[in-house]
Write a protein that holds these residues in place. Structure first.
Motif, PDB file in Angstrom:
ATOM      1  N   LYS A   1     -66.447 -66.317   2.969  1.00 48.26           N
ATOM      2  CA  LYS A   1     -67.917 -66.474   3.170  1.00 48.26           C
ATOM      3  C   LYS A   1     -68.476 -66.081   4.312  1.00 48.26           C
ATOM      4  O   LYS A   1     -69.479 -65.678   4.333  1.00 48.26           O
ATOM      5  CB  LYS A   1     -67.995 -68.229   3.185  1.00 48.26           C
TER       6      LYS A   1
ATOM      7  N   SER B   1     -80.401 -63.439  12.119  1.00 46.88           N
ATOM      8  CA  SER B   1     -79.310 -64.665  12.387  1.00 46.88           C
ATOM      9  C   SER B   1     -79.997 -65.631  13.294  1.00 46.88           C
ATOM     10  O   SER B   1     -79.280 -66.308  13.762  1.00 46.88           O
ATOM     11  CB  SER B   1     -78.347 -63.843  13.233  1.00 46.88           C
TER      12      SER B   1
ATOM     13  N   GLU C   1     -81.116 -68.492  12.241  1.00 48.41           N
ATOM     14  CA  GLU C   1     -80.769 -69.909  11.840  1.00 48.41           C
ATOM     15  C   GLU C   1     -79.133 -69.976  11.915  1.00 48.41           C
ATOM     16  O   GLU C   1     -78.754 -71.025  11.257  1.00 48.41           O
ATOM     17  CB  GLU C   1     -81.418 -70.213  10.573  1.00 48.41           C
ATOM     18  N   TYR C   2     -78.409 -69.150  11.951  1.00 46.29           N
ATOM     19  CA  TYR C   2     -77.088 -68.801  11.627  1.00 46.29           C
ATOM     20  C   TYR C   2     -76.069 -69.949  12.206  1.00 46.29           C
ATOM     21  O   TYR C   2     -75.147 -70.371  12.006  1.00 46.29           O
ATOM     22  CB  TYR C   2     -76.423 -67.503  11.907  1.00 46.29           C
ATOM     23  N   LYS C   3     -76.316 -70.443  13.679  1.00 42.26           N
ATOM     24  CA  LYS C   3     -75.641 -71.198  14.292  1.00 42.26           C
ATOM     25  C   LYS C   3     -75.435 -72.487  13.557  1.00 42.26           C
ATOM     26  O   LYS C   3     -74.538 -72.910  13.495  1.00 42.26           O
ATOM     27  CB  LYS C   3     -76.102 -71.634  15.745  1.00 42.26           C
ATOM     28  N   LEU C   4     -76.581 -73.203  13.161  1.00 39.93           N
ATOM     29  CA  LEU C   4     -76.692 -74.244  12.384  1.00 39.93           C
ATOM     30  C   LEU C   4     -76.093 -74.052  10.860  1.00 39.93           C
ATOM     31  O   LEU C   4     -75.195 -74.985  10.572  1.00 39.93           O
ATOM     32  CB  LEU C   4     -78.338 -74.709  11.966  1.00 39.93           C
ATOM     33  N   LYS C   5     -76.154 -73.078  10.367  1.00 42.68           N
ATOM     34  CA  LYS C   5     -75.482 -72.760   9.096  1.00 42.68           C
ATOM     35  C   LYS C   5     -73.844 -72.693   9.062  1.00 42.68           C
ATOM     36  O   LYS C   5     -73.217 -73.503   8.537  1.00 42.68           O
ATOM     37  CB  LYS C   5     -75.732 -71.510   8.616  1.00 42.68           C
ATOM     38  N   ILE C   6     -73.635 -72.252  10.314  1.00 45.08           N
ATOM     39  CA  ILE C   6     -72.051 -72.164  10.528  1.00 45.08           C
ATOM     40  C   ILE C   6     -71.452 -73.686  10.682  1.00 45.08           C
ATOM     41  O   ILE C   6     -70.426 -73.956  10.224  1.00 45.08           O
ATOM     42  CB  ILE C   6     -71.666 -71.213  11.736  1.00 45.08           C
TER      43      ILE C   6
ATOM     44  N   SER D   1     -72.600 -76.300   9.698  1.00 46.49           N
ATOM     45  CA  SER D   1     -72.338 -77.105   8.385  1.00 46.49           C
ATOM     46  C   SER D   1     -71.434 -76.763   7.583  1.00 46.49           C
ATOM     47  O   SER D   1     -70.630 -77.472   7.173  1.00 46.49           O
ATOM     48  CB  SER D   1     -73.785 -77.157   7.614  1.00 46.49           C
ATOM     49  N   TYR D   2     -71.173 -75.499   7.365  1.00 47.94           N
ATOM     50  CA  TYR D   2     -70.171 -74.890   6.297  1.00 47.94           C
ATOM     51  C   TYR D   2     -68.625 -74.921   6.878  1.00 47.94           C
ATOM     52  O   TYR D   2     -67.679 -74.895   6.252  1.00 47.94           O
ATOM     53  CB  TYR D   2     -70.438 -73.822   5.851  1.00 47.94           C
TER      54      TYR D   2
ATOM     55  N   ASP E   1     -71.663 -63.490   4.551  1.00 43.66           N
ATOM     56  CA  ASP E   1     -72.936 -63.722   5.582  1.00 43.66           C
ATOM     57  C   ASP E   1     -73.318 -62.635   6.236  1.00 43.66           C
ATOM     58  O   ASP E   1     -74.526 -61.985   6.314  1.00 43.66           O
ATOM     59  CB  ASP E   1     -72.660 -64.866   5.982  1.00 43.66           C
TER      60      ASP E   1
END
Length: 651
Positions: free
Chosen positions: A560, A593, A595-600, A602-603, A564
């Motif tokens: 994943k 990138s 918003e990527y901190k938040l995305k990581i 969460s997943y 990304d």
């Protein structure tokens, strides 16, 4: 006179690990304060503001000192948020040592690792203090093993814990000859290892000395335990600071060398300049040179730190910190005197985002601009400006968290509610080829009494704007030459795509005037048209800001993460396995990138860690070109530009 030894320390921690409570207890047990403040009551020495409690950031207190075992210890507040890594590095560079506070209940958070990695990279000796051992759910063995596994295996446990997770918890010092100590010292010290292999008996005093030496060099990390809320382990920590962190070294008689690490203002708006001195001495009435400016400023007053108080002193010497008054032009990060290796290793990052900021009550915009001007002195990374056209205020910054914190500071401290709009990534342009242009006075469309010729060509990456004049002051007076250079700098802020032009060499090839009618304004007005014509001939490439990144993720989400990264146009090395995680390093466009901190988070259920740091600018593939609307009249459209200029002159 025996000079008292000094240690400058910072206390860093993830949110809720107990940094403030630990600080309060160090001050209480060293006799500086009579009672321990409570964060909830807002009566602590540091972090007493509502905003600081909510955000876990430090605003109010900048430095405080105490004395223990005849050693003066200055505690310097340091910002701890990941969005401010460059600012954290700048504050940490003035420290001799640090205490990293970790909660025995929550254990290591991603923020803990960020802080520890920064301390390690800056080679700052550190004591690890595992706090909250009295809380239900405390598990010190687990936290200790976690530190060993994910942060450093050069850690040494100095205490044994009994009854953890309860009110009855207590500590005993471990024997110096425990396995932890022996193993770590054997790794670091060949002589020690040889003795061990040959079965030679250790002298406990010798072991203690070696622990001190290697800890003060940053070769190993002593681990102490405690429960700051009830004062448990605080006296051991006070002793540990004097035993395991290095004393400030400094050459009192050497050349002046120091750094400005913080700026505040008094109630009467006077500037307070916080300085760490590495060598030499500063006295009241000394004159100090302002960096990059041909001027000197006089020190009117000096405050020193003394057992919890600020006291007026006549001078500060190498190794200590002090507050100077009268230096109105100094900024955070400025070097005082000569640079040394401690002042050189500070990386100056560039913000890669720009946003408009305005007061919700529009009548407060003038006051907002004034307040922001003060705040940019305290934080030079917060670049401030105003668009010429619509007079909108904008700031350059690093990320969403910085926006939140700025918003809170403005509301809590200055009672100005603000809103942000139009958040953009800051792109730049750079010339592709060489371009030349010339406009002669009173010829063609040029109505001005000025002739200007410019040559534009690419410069090396990172060189920004280089301006050279090939016209002598004898044939074109200095005032006209200055007007041309000013206009070149101003016009370069909006290139062919609307972005600032960088890594560009501009040469003045020709300049003529007519006496007595020519004025500097003629040169200021004609130069933008010449500049843009030459730039149009040279053409420009678009550059996008890149972050260096480090991504740590659990093994089960590798595919994943790679998907990304490829989608975001990142370039990266092959993933490597570190313990039970994958580590990926590379470069990634800022725009993709955000918003990527938040995305990581969460997943990976909070287990992933995405660290970024400004890297620089790189060409954007043609299909991703972004343009920006110009805020002023475009000198490339000469008719429209001249109409605007001539109307302005008539008005």
């Amino acid at each position: 006179m025996i000079l008292m030894k000094t240690i400058n320390i910072g206390i860093v921690a993830h949110v809720d690990a107990g940094k403030t409570t630990t600080t309060e207890n160090l001050l209480f047990y060293s006799g500086v304060i009579k009672a321990i403040g409570k964060v909830d009551l807002g009566n602590t020495q540091t972090d007493s503001m509502e905003l600081e409690r909510k955000r876990g950031i430090t605003i109010k207190s900048s430095a405080i000192s105490y004395t223990w075992n005849n050693v003066k210890v200055n505690i310097i507040d340091t910002p701890g948020h990941a969005d401010f890594i460059s600012e954290v590095e700048r504050s940490l560079s003035v420290l001799d040592g640090a205490i990293l506070v970790i909660s025995a209940v929550e254990g290591i958070q991603s923020q803990t690792r960020i802080l520890f990695n920064t301390l390690k990279a800056l080679k700052i000796p550190t004591i690890i203090f595992i706090n909250k051992v009295d809380r239900v759910g405390a598990n010190c063995n687990k936290v200790f093993e976690e530190i060993k596994k994910t942060m450093s295996n050069k850690i040494v446990r100095l205490q044994e814990l009994y009854g953890e997770g309860s009110r009855e918890v207590y500590l005993n010092n471990l024997d110096e000859t425990n396995d932890d100590v022996i193993n770590v010292l054997s790794d670091l010290d060949e002589v020690f290892l040889e003795k061990y292999v040959n079965g030679i008996e250790y002298d406990k005093k010798e072991i203690q000395e070696k622990l001190s030496i290697y800890s003060r060099e940053g070769g190993l990390y002593p681990v102490l335990f405690g429960a700051a809320s009830v004062g448990l382990g605080i006296k051991d920590l006070l002793d540990g600071i004097c035993s395991y962190l290095p004393f400030a070294s400094g050459d009192y008689s050497g050349g002046l060398s120091g750094i400005v690490f913080k700026i505040e203002r008094t109630n009467t708006n006077e500037k307070k300049v916080y300085v760490r001195l590495f060598s030499g001495k500063i006295s009241v009435r000394d004159r100090i040179e302002v960096p990059n400016k041909d001027m000197m400023e006089k020190v009117k007053k000096i405050s020193g730190l003394e057992n919890g108080k600020l006291v007026e002193i006549s001078s500060i010497e190498a190794g200590d910190i002090g507050i100077l008054y009268g230096l109105t032009s100094f900024q955070v990060g400025d070097v005082i005197g000569i640079a040394n290796n401690r002042t050189k290793n500070i990386s100056i990052a560039k913000p890669a985002l720009k946003t408009n900021i305005s007061a919700v009550n529009k009548e407060e915009n003038r006051e907002l601009f004034k307040v922001l001007t003060f705040l940019t002195e305290e934080d030079p990374l917060l670049e401030l400006g105003m668009d010429d056209g619509d007079k909108e205020i904008y700031i350059n910054l690093f990320g969403e968290v910085q926006m939140e914190i700025l918003s809170s500071i403005l509301e809590d401290l200055y009672e100005i509610k603000v809103e942000f709009s139009n958040i953009q990534t800051i792109y730049k342009e750079t010339p592709k080829n060489v371009g030349t242009a010339i406009m002669r006075m009173q010829e063609g469309v040029n109505p001005f009494w000025a002739t200007v010729g410019l040559k534009i060509e690419p410069a090396g990456r990172g060189e920004e704007l280089k301006y050279i004049s090939n016209v002598s002051v004898g044939s074109l007076p200095k005032s006209f030459q200055n007007a041309i250079e000013e206009a070149v700098v101003k016009t370069s802020k909006q290139g062919l795509f609307g972005w600032e032009v960088t890594d560009i060499k501009v040469t003045l090839t020709c300049g003529e005037f007519s006496s007595p009618v020519s004025t500097p304004a003629d040169f200021r007005d004609v130069t933008p048209m010449v500049f843009m014509e030459a730039l149009y001939e040279a053409k420009t490439d678009l550059l996008e800001p890149l972050h260096e990144f480090e991504l740590r993720i659990p093994q089960n989400v590798l595919s994943k993460a790679i998907w990304d990264l490829e989608t975001m146009r990142a370039t990266f090395d092959n993933p490597i396995i570190v313990e039970d995680e994958f580590l990926i390093k590379g470069l990634i466009p800022v725009e993709n990138s955000k918003e990527y901190k938040l995305k990581i988070a969460s997943y990976t259920e909070g287990k992933g860690m995405f660290l970024t740091k400004f890297f620089g600018y790189k060409e954007v593939p043609f299909e991703f070109t972004k343009t920006r609307q110009k805020a002023t009249y475009d000198p490339l459209n000469k008719k429209e530009y001249l109409l605007h200029k001539l109307n302005a002159i008539r008005d």
